[in-house]
Design an enzyme around this catalytic site. Sequence first.
Site, PDB file in Angstrom:
ATOM      1  N   LYS A   1       0.735  -1.021  -0.014  1.00 13.30           N
ATOM      2  CA  LYS A   1      -0.074  -0.066  -0.446  1.00 13.30           C
ATOM      3  C   LYS A   1       1.313   1.242   0.322  1.00 13.30           C
ATOM      4  O   LYS A   1       1.939   1.088   0.547  1.00 13.30           O
ATOM      5  CB  LYS A   1      -0.635  -0.041   1.403  1.00 13.30           C
TER       6      LYS A   1
ATOM      7  N   SER B   1      -9.666  -0.327   6.881  1.00 13.82           N
ATOM      8  CA  SER B   1      -9.388   0.075   6.352  1.00 13.82           C
ATOM      9  C   SER B   1      -8.230  -1.532   4.921  1.00 13.82           C
ATOM     10  O   SER B   1      -8.532  -1.635   3.926  1.00 13.82           O
ATOM     11  CB  SER B   1      -8.488   0.984   5.700  1.00 13.82           C
TER      12      SER B   1
ATOM     13  N   SER C   1     -10.077   2.026   2.792  1.00 13.26           N
ATOM     14  CA  SER C   1      -8.153   2.818   1.686  1.00 13.26           C
ATOM     15  C   SER C   1      -7.655   1.882   1.256  1.00 13.26           C
ATOM     16  O   SER C   1      -6.899   2.320   0.163  1.00 13.26           O
ATOM     17  CB  SER C   1      -7.641   3.968   2.871  1.00 13.26           C
TER      18      SER C   1
HETATM   19  N1  GLN Z   1     -13.388   4.344   6.675  1.00 18.59           N
HETATM   20  C1  GLN Z   1     -12.512   4.873   7.616  1.00 18.59           C
HETATM   21  C2  GLN Z   1     -11.367   6.278   7.591  1.00 18.59           C
HETATM   22  O1  GLN Z   1     -12.237   7.271   6.928  1.00 18.59           O
HETATM   23  C3  GLN Z   1     -11.358   3.964   7.774  1.00 18.59           C
HETATM   24  C4  GLN Z   1     -10.117   4.228   6.837  1.00 18.59           C
HETATM   25  C5  GLN Z   1      -9.098   3.090   6.978  1.00 18.59           C
HETATM   26  O2  GLN Z   1      -8.823   2.359   8.109  1.00 18.59           O
HETATM   27  N2  GLN Z   1      -7.789   3.529   7.028  1.00 18.59           N
HETATM   28  O3  GLN Z   1     -11.543   6.293   8.548  1.00 18.59           O
END
Ligand code: GLN
EC number: 6.3.5.7
Length: 483
Positions: free
Chosen positions: A76, A175, A151
Amino acid sequence: MHHMTLAEIARGLADKKFSSEELTKALLARIAQLDPQLNSFISLTEELALSQAKAADARRANGESGALLGAPIAHKDLFCTQGIRTSCGSKMLDNFKAPYDATVVAKLAAAGTVTLGKTNMDEFAMGSANESSHYGPVKNPWNLEHVPGGSSGGSAAAVAARLLPAATATDTGGSIRQPAAFTNLTGLKPTYGRVSRWGMIAYASSLDQGGPLARTAEDCAILLQGMAGFDPNDSTSIDEPVPDYSASLNGSLQGLRIGVPKEYFSAGLDPRIAELVHNSVKALEKLGAVIKEISLPNMQHAIPAYYVIAPAEASSNLSRFDGVRFGYRCENPENLVDLYKRSRGEGFGAEVQRRIMVGAYALSAGYYDAYYLKAQKIRRLVKNDFMAAFNEVDIILGPTTPNPAWKLGAKNSDPVAEYLEDVYTITANLAGLPGLSMPAGFVDGLPVGVQLLAPYFQEGRLLNVAHQYQLNTDWHTRTPTGF
Ligand code: GLN
């Protein structure tokens, strides 16, 4: 070749059926052919990949072995990679070449992995749809009109489309698990502190945790083995021995106590997903597990608490991007304040700016007690609920997401609607617990995930349950049409 799992690749390399170089070339060609449809990579690292593959083949020829030796993966794009762009999905870091490798990257490289590239992601890991990336949205290989989740949507789409067998990802509020659910993968968020955060660009430091995304629990065990462990460079890394995760896969589920929280089955849950969750419960009962209804009474407060704590930490973490030390700098600044304002205003996208504003507001003198402190108290209550539940059960099971993957753009005008989709995943981050999502069926042709949560450091138990489930179901073997 592209259909092989990490475990199959390890066996093939050990049996000299193919070399890492051959496999790497085949996957790079496949990425070049198919990724334009998905947009799952921000950067490809062909040269590095080929040199790592050759080095891995040479190590094998010298008698070395190891499940990750010569295994192609991707990172990532928030794991720092020395000399390679590490963009975090943001215009702010479009020109940033990390001066060092993240601990996860260095550990996996030492184990012999081959880095094919850096995967697309929501900007600074903020999102649940992978639509906030500066490099454009990622498409879900199961239906190109739908989001892959976020994400870590790039890692998920690439693995689901068989562009590579596994990838690293991070999970601040879901995410890893949510994109795994949306693309028919297995994804594991480890216990907070199990995997080093050093060199992982911070979003919300008390919640962020790196982990594996792969097709099977068996592969997650292999990749996690290479990622986990104490790191003196990360003060929140925990000095606990790393168990043999692959050895934990084969335990019997006889007598395993599975808790199903009654609060999970509320009005917000798609009834078709509820049915698939019940089917997975029945499958595990057949394997000897005992099901018990439990309660997590403070669950309803978790989303508001998370969406105060995460932005608060983000507003602090992202203050380092000031146009002076890292990344983007505006043209012709008039003075220092103008430099800050325009560099940040032009370098950050809308969602990141929204989070910084929410976070700075919640931390400001007049509102700290009302928002931030209260959210921290809720965080403790959420943790206490889990501690009470784990006195009665060994595993907690439920849906990973309330709905399957939505259409691209469907939630763009309503950020809160997207936040609500995190309802089942964020509690594990607030409590620091390990969680896993595994494929459990389809709704309208789109994959659905079931989430398992376990007590601290029981990643092996999660992998064990998921592996036994996968030996008795075939959801995880389904491949998206066209890939
Ligand atoms: N959807 C969550 C956020 O926007 C989690 C994102 C993540 O786990 N990086 O904060």
